[in-house]
Write a protein that holds these residues in place. Structure first.
Motif, PDB file in Angstrom:
ATOM      1  N   ASN A  67       0.868  -1.180   0.000  1.00  0.00           N
ATOM      2  CA  ASN A  67       0.000   0.000   0.000  1.00  0.00           C
ATOM      3  C   ASN A  67       0.900   1.224   0.000  1.00  0.00           C
ATOM      4  O   ASN A  67       1.735   1.390   0.894  1.00  0.00           O
ATOM      5  CB  ASN A  67      -0.914   0.008   1.234  1.00  0.00           C
ATOM      6  CG  ASN A  67      -2.031   1.044   1.109  1.00  0.00           C
ATOM      7  OD1 ASN A  67      -1.859   2.073   0.473  1.00  0.00           O
ATOM      8  ND2 ASN A  67      -3.149   0.779   1.734  1.00  0.00           N
ATOM      9  N   TRP A  68       0.749   2.070  -1.001  1.00  0.00           N
ATOM     10  CA  TRP A  68       1.669   3.199  -1.190  1.00  0.00           C
ATOM     11  C   TRP A  68       0.852   4.448  -1.488  1.00  0.00           C
ATOM     12  O   TRP A  68       0.087   4.496  -2.450  1.00  0.00           O
ATOM     13  CB  TRP A  68       2.606   2.873  -2.329  1.00  0.00           C
ATOM     14  CG  TRP A  68       3.645   3.889  -2.667  1.00  0.00           C
ATOM     15  CD1 TRP A  68       3.768   5.170  -2.212  1.00  0.00           C
ATOM     16  CD2 TRP A  68       4.724   3.695  -3.578  1.00  0.00           C
ATOM     17  NE1 TRP A  68       4.851   5.779  -2.774  1.00  0.00           N
ATOM     18  CE2 TRP A  68       5.457   4.904  -3.609  1.00  0.00           C
ATOM     19  CE3 TRP A  68       5.148   2.618  -4.366  1.00  0.00           C
ATOM     20  CZ2 TRP A  68       6.582   5.062  -4.410  1.00  0.00           C
ATOM     21  CZ3 TRP A  68       6.269   2.784  -5.150  1.00  0.00           C
ATOM     22  CH2 TRP A  68       6.978   3.990  -5.177  1.00  0.00           C
ATOM     23  N   HIS A  76       3.992   7.515   1.991  1.00  0.00           N
ATOM     24  CA  HIS A  76       3.809   6.533   3.051  1.00  0.00           C
ATOM     25  C   HIS A  76       3.641   5.176   2.392  1.00  0.00           C
ATOM     26  O   HIS A  76       2.786   4.997   1.528  1.00  0.00           O
ATOM     27  CB  HIS A  76       2.592   6.856   3.917  1.00  0.00           C
ATOM     28  CG  HIS A  76       2.436   5.894   5.061  1.00  0.00           C
ATOM     29  ND1 HIS A  76       1.764   4.688   4.932  1.00  0.00           N
ATOM     30  CD2 HIS A  76       2.879   5.941   6.342  1.00  0.00           C
ATOM     31  CE1 HIS A  76       1.799   4.041   6.087  1.00  0.00           C
ATOM     32  NE2 HIS A  76       2.473   4.768   6.956  1.00  0.00           N
ATOM     33  N   SER A  78       3.566   0.863   3.096  1.00  0.00           N
ATOM     34  CA  SER A  78       3.497  -0.227   4.068  1.00  0.00           C
ATOM     35  C   SER A  78       3.466  -1.565   3.348  1.00  0.00           C
ATOM     36  O   SER A  78       2.899  -1.685   2.262  1.00  0.00           O
ATOM     37  CB  SER A  78       2.265  -0.085   4.967  1.00  0.00           C
ATOM     38  OG  SER A  78       1.067  -0.188   4.217  1.00  0.00           O
ATOM     39  N   ASN A  80       2.520  -5.653   4.098  1.00  0.00           N
ATOM     40  CA  ASN A  80       1.806  -6.519   5.028  1.00  0.00           C
ATOM     41  C   ASN A  80       1.712  -7.932   4.479  1.00  0.00           C
ATOM     42  O   ASN A  80       1.691  -8.140   3.261  1.00  0.00           O
ATOM     43  CB  ASN A  80       0.386  -5.986   5.279  1.00  0.00           C
ATOM     44  CG  ASN A  80       0.383  -4.568   5.797  1.00  0.00           C
ATOM     45  OD1 ASN A  80       0.610  -4.312   6.966  1.00  0.00           O
ATOM     46  ND2 ASN A  80       0.124  -3.611   4.900  1.00  0.00           N
ATOM     47  N   ASN A  86       1.589  -6.343   9.698  1.00  0.00           N
ATOM     48  CA  ASN A  86       2.512  -5.371   9.126  1.00  0.00           C
ATOM     49  C   ASN A  86       3.956  -5.851   9.224  1.00  0.00           C
ATOM     50  O   ASN A  86       4.408  -6.290  10.275  1.00  0.00           O
ATOM     51  CB  ASN A  86       2.368  -4.024   9.841  1.00  0.00           C
ATOM     52  CG  ASN A  86       3.253  -2.946   9.237  1.00  0.00           C
ATOM     53  OD1 ASN A  86       4.289  -2.609   9.770  1.00  0.00           O
ATOM     54  ND2 ASN A  86       2.826  -2.411   8.094  1.00  0.00           N
ATOM     55  N   SER A  89       6.678  -0.361   7.696  1.00  0.00           N
ATOM     56  CA  SER A  89       5.957   0.877   7.418  1.00  0.00           C
ATOM     57  C   SER A  89       6.992   1.992   7.297  1.00  0.00           C
ATOM     58  O   SER A  89       7.852   2.152   8.175  1.00  0.00           O
ATOM     59  CB  SER A  89       4.962   1.191   8.536  1.00  0.00           C
ATOM     60  OG  SER A  89       4.261   2.390   8.261  1.00  0.00           O
ATOM     61  N   HIS A  91       7.627   6.168   6.005  1.00  0.00           N
ATOM     62  CA  HIS A  91       7.119   7.433   5.488  1.00  0.00           C
ATOM     63  C   HIS A  91       8.231   8.471   5.515  1.00  0.00           C
ATOM     64  O   HIS A  91       9.164   8.401   6.325  1.00  0.00           O
ATOM     65  CB  HIS A  91       5.895   7.918   6.276  1.00  0.00           C
ATOM     66  CG  HIS A  91       6.204   8.296   7.708  1.00  0.00           C
ATOM     67  ND1 HIS A  91       6.217   7.376   8.732  1.00  0.00           N
ATOM     68  CD2 HIS A  91       6.521   9.490   8.254  1.00  0.00           C
ATOM     69  CE1 HIS A  91       6.522   7.982   9.864  1.00  0.00           C
ATOM     70  NE2 HIS A  91       6.711   9.261   9.613  1.00  0.00           N
ATOM     71  N   ASP A 100       9.400   1.860  10.485  1.00  0.00           N
ATOM     72  CA  ASP A 100       9.052   1.020  11.624  1.00  0.00           C
ATOM     73  C   ASP A 100       8.987  -0.424  11.168  1.00  0.00           C
ATOM     74  O   ASP A 100       8.321  -0.742  10.173  1.00  0.00           O
ATOM     75  CB  ASP A 100       7.702   1.444  12.212  1.00  0.00           C
ATOM     76  CG  ASP A 100       7.750   2.826  12.838  1.00  0.00           C
ATOM     77  OD1 ASP A 100       8.335   2.956  13.920  1.00  0.00           O
ATOM     78  OD2 ASP A 100       7.215   3.780  12.228  1.00  0.00           O
ATOM     79  N   HIS A 105      12.099   1.495  15.614  1.00  0.00           N
ATOM     80  CA  HIS A 105      11.906   2.716  14.845  1.00  0.00           C
ATOM     81  C   HIS A 105      13.266   3.214  14.362  1.00  0.00           C
ATOM     82  O   HIS A 105      14.229   3.274  15.128  1.00  0.00           O
ATOM     83  CB  HIS A 105      11.244   3.787  15.715  1.00  0.00           C
ATOM     84  CG  HIS A 105      10.952   5.070  14.992  1.00  0.00           C
ATOM     85  ND1 HIS A 105       9.905   5.188  14.091  1.00  0.00           N
ATOM     86  CD2 HIS A 105      11.575   6.283  15.016  1.00  0.00           C
ATOM     87  CE1 HIS A 105       9.890   6.410  13.605  1.00  0.00           C
ATOM     88  NE2 HIS A 105      10.895   7.091  14.148  1.00  0.00           N
TER      89      HIS A 105
END
Length: 203
Positions: A67-68, A76, A78, A80, A86, A89, A91, A100, A105
């Motif tokens: 997912n972009w 952002h 992610s 999955n 997840n 992730s 951004h 993350d 982090h």
């Protein structure tokens, strides 16, 4: 389990499904002016992409749902598993990036360097927002189909050495044709990225 191990963990069923989904479909009836089409692609500054991504090297295979979201220079992204767990992730913008993964982090001023630090993958992340659309940069070498869309892209930049991007399954989204199968290959590094887009949303 280490962050590197978790990021490299994949269900091989997902990889197989993605590879078969990336088989070239029957050609769409496209006919565009290449220059005008590239102009339209450059005007798309806000978009969302949902699909699947697979990464393959000589040592490993990894795949995930993708997912972009891109808003001008900000993004952002992610990854999955098919169960919705997840994996990663990330951004950032042109000045900084945060990532993350596995409860940790990370921060850096360069997305490509950050990915390399954590995973060992050498990927020119900053170029992806152009490549994913089939948009050629001013110094890139583009090979066009007779229909006017880009078939292959040979990019030229400091971090682009060895990469070749191939496109197929163009579909019309609004008033512009966008690729739904993107293959990024770097033979010297032995790396390959396959992206199968399920849905483009242009804002």
């Amino acid at each position: 389990m280490s962050v590197r191990s978790n990021l490299h963990f994949v269900l091989f069923i997902l990889m197989s499904a993605l590879l078969s989904a990336c088989a070239t479909p029957p050609p769409s009836h496209i006919q565009v002016n290449s220059k005008e089409h590239q102009g339209k692609l450059s005007e798309i500054q806000q978009w969302n992409l949902k699909g699947r991504m697979a990464f393959k090297s000589a040592d490993e295979k990894f795949s995930a749902n993708l997912n972009w979201q891109q808003i001008e220079d900000s993004y952002h992204l992610s990854l999955n598993t098919m169960l919705g767990i997840n994996i990663l992730s990330m951004h950032g913008d042109k000045d900084s990036v945060e990532l993350d993964a596995d409860g940790e982090h990370y921060q850096d001023t360069d997305a490509s360097h950050l990915i390399w630090r954590i995973t060992g993958w050498q990927i020119p992340v900053s170029q992806f927002s152009f490549w994913i659309k089939g948009q050629a940069g001013p110094t890139d070498q583009a090979i066009y189909e007779q229909s006017g869309v880009v078939n292959q892209l040979i990019p030229h930049c400091d971090t682009c050495v060895g990469w070749l991007i191939s496109y197929s399954d163009y579909r019309q989204v609004g008033d512009v044709w966008l690729p739904h199968n993107i293959k990024l290959n770097n033979s010297p590094l032995g790396n390959q990225i396959l992206i199968r887009v399920n849905k483009w949303t242009i804002q």
